[in-house]
Design an enzyme around this catalytic site. Structure first.
Site, PDB file in Angstrom:
ATOM      1  N   HIS A  98       0.822  -1.217   0.000  1.00 15.33           N
ATOM      2  CA  HIS A  98       0.000   0.000   0.000  1.00 15.33           C
ATOM      3  C   HIS A  98       0.858   1.270   0.000  1.00 15.33           C
ATOM      4  CE1 HIS A  98      -3.586  -2.333   0.429  1.00 15.33           C
ATOM      5  NE2 HIS A  98      -3.291  -2.761   1.629  1.00 15.33           N
ATOM      6  N   ASP A 135      -2.838 -10.967  -1.578  1.00 14.56           N
ATOM      7  CA  ASP A 135      -3.347 -10.379  -0.342  1.00 14.56           C
ATOM      8  C   ASP A 135      -4.837 -10.080  -0.503  1.00 14.56           C
ATOM      9  OD1 ASP A 135      -2.079  -8.801   2.248  1.00 14.56           O
ATOM     10  OD2 ASP A 135      -3.874  -7.801   1.494  1.00 14.56           O
ATOM     11  N   HIS A 137      -6.368  -7.438   0.253  1.00 12.31           N
ATOM     12  CA  HIS A 137      -6.553  -6.049  -0.172  1.00 12.31           C
ATOM     13  C   HIS A 137      -5.755  -5.757  -1.435  1.00 12.31           C
ATOM     14  CE1 HIS A 137      -7.074  -6.205   4.271  1.00 12.31           C
ATOM     15  NE2 HIS A 137      -8.175  -5.550   3.948  1.00 12.31           N
TER      16      HIS A 137
END
Length: 248
Positions: A98, A135, A137
Site C-alpha cells: 500500500h 493479499d 486487499h
C-alpha cells in the site's frame, strides 16, 4: 528453502495489526527446521530513493520508522536476488504493497516489492516480471509505482468464489512470458482471517502453481510477506505456501 528474516521484525514498532506482538514469532515457529534463515540487511538509501520521493522518505524518518522499513525493503531485495536461481521467501515487516512513491497507508511505509523489482530491472537482471499479489486487499501502492512500467505484469485476484479464484490465478500465470515471478503473499484472505475465503491447502496450491510455471518457463521466483493477522493460522498458511513453491 532460504527465508530472509531478522529478529528486529519482532519489534512492536507501531500499534497497528501488522506490528502486533506474536505475528512473526508464529511464522518462525511453524517453519523452523524446514527452512534456512538468512539475516536481512537494510536496503541502501539509493535503492529506496529510486522508488520513493524525497518527501516521503523524510516523513518515514520523522515517524521513527526508517530503520525497520529499510530493513524490510532490504530483505525483499535479498529474496529477489536469491530468487533468480531458487525460490526464496522474505519474512519481513512492515509490509509494503500500500506504499506509493509519495505516500503510504495500510500499515505500509516503503514498497518492498517495488524496490526489489526495480533494483533487479535497473541492474539488468530481468527483462520481464510477473507480480502476483494474493493479499486480501488490492495492492494499490505497487500498481501506482509499477503499472506504467512495461516490464511488469501485475495481477490481484479478486473472485469471491475460491475455486474461480484459484482458476483465475492459474490462467494468468500461464498467459505471459517473464524472467521472474514475484509474489506479494498476504494471508488475510484465509477462512479464519479477515477475508474468510481460502483454506490453508489453497495456499499450497497457489505456491505449487507458481512452482510449475517456473519449471515450465525456466524462470525465478520469490515472495514477500504482506498481510495475515490471525496468528493462530498464519504460520501454517505460510508453511503451506512455501511447500508449494518448493514443488512439494
Amino acid at each position: 528453502m532460504k527465508v530472509i528474516y531478522h529478529d528486529d521484525f519482532c519489534q512492536c514498532y507501531t500499534t497497528d495489526p501488522a506490528a502486533a506482538s506474536g505475528r512473526m514469532e508464529a511464522v518462525v515457529e511453524a517453519i523452523s527446521g524446514r527452512v534456512d534463515f538468512l539475516k536481512a540487511e537494510p536496503a541502501e538509501e539509493s535503492d529506496i530513493s529510486a522508488v520513493h520521493t524525497e518527501s516521503h522518505i523524510a516523513l518515514v524518518e520523522r515517524e521513527g520508522l526508517y530503520d525497520i522499513a529499510a530493513l524490510a525493503a532490504g530483505g525483499a531485495i535479498m529474496a529477489a536476488e536469491i530468487g533468480m536461481n531458487e525460490p526464496c521467501f522474505a519474512l519481513i515487516r512492515p509490509p509494503g504493497h500500500h506504499a506509493s512513491a509519495g505516500s503510504a497507508w495500510g500499515f505500509c511505509y516503503f514498497n518492498n516489492m517495488a524496490i526489489a523489482l526495480e533494483k533487479l530491472k535497473r541492474e539488468g537482471k530481468i527483462v520481464k516480471a510477473f507480480l502476483l499479489d494474493f493479499d486480501l486487499h488490492f495492492g494499490d501502492g505497487t500498481v501506482n509505482i509499477l503499472e506504467r512500467k512495461e516490464y511488469v505484469t501485475i495481477y490481484n485476484p479478486s473472485s469471491c468464489d475460491r475455486n474461480e479464484y484459484l482458476r483465475d490465478i492459474e490462467k494468468k500465470l500461464s498467459s505471459a512470458s517473464f524472467d521472474i515471478i514475484a509474489v506479494s503473499a498476504g494471508f488475510d484472505n484465509h477462512r479464519e482471517d479477515w477475508g474468510g475465503l481460502l483454506t490453508t491447502e489453497d495456499y499450497k496450491t497457489i505456491g505449487h502453481m507458481v512452482w510449475k510455471i517456473c519449471q515450465k518457463k525456466r524462470c525465478g521466483c520469490f515472495a514477500v510477506l504482506e498481510g495475515g493477522y490471525n496468528h493462530r493460522v498464519l504460520g501454517t498458511n505460510v508453511l503451506a505456501f512455501l511447500e508449494g513453491i518448493e514443488g512439494l
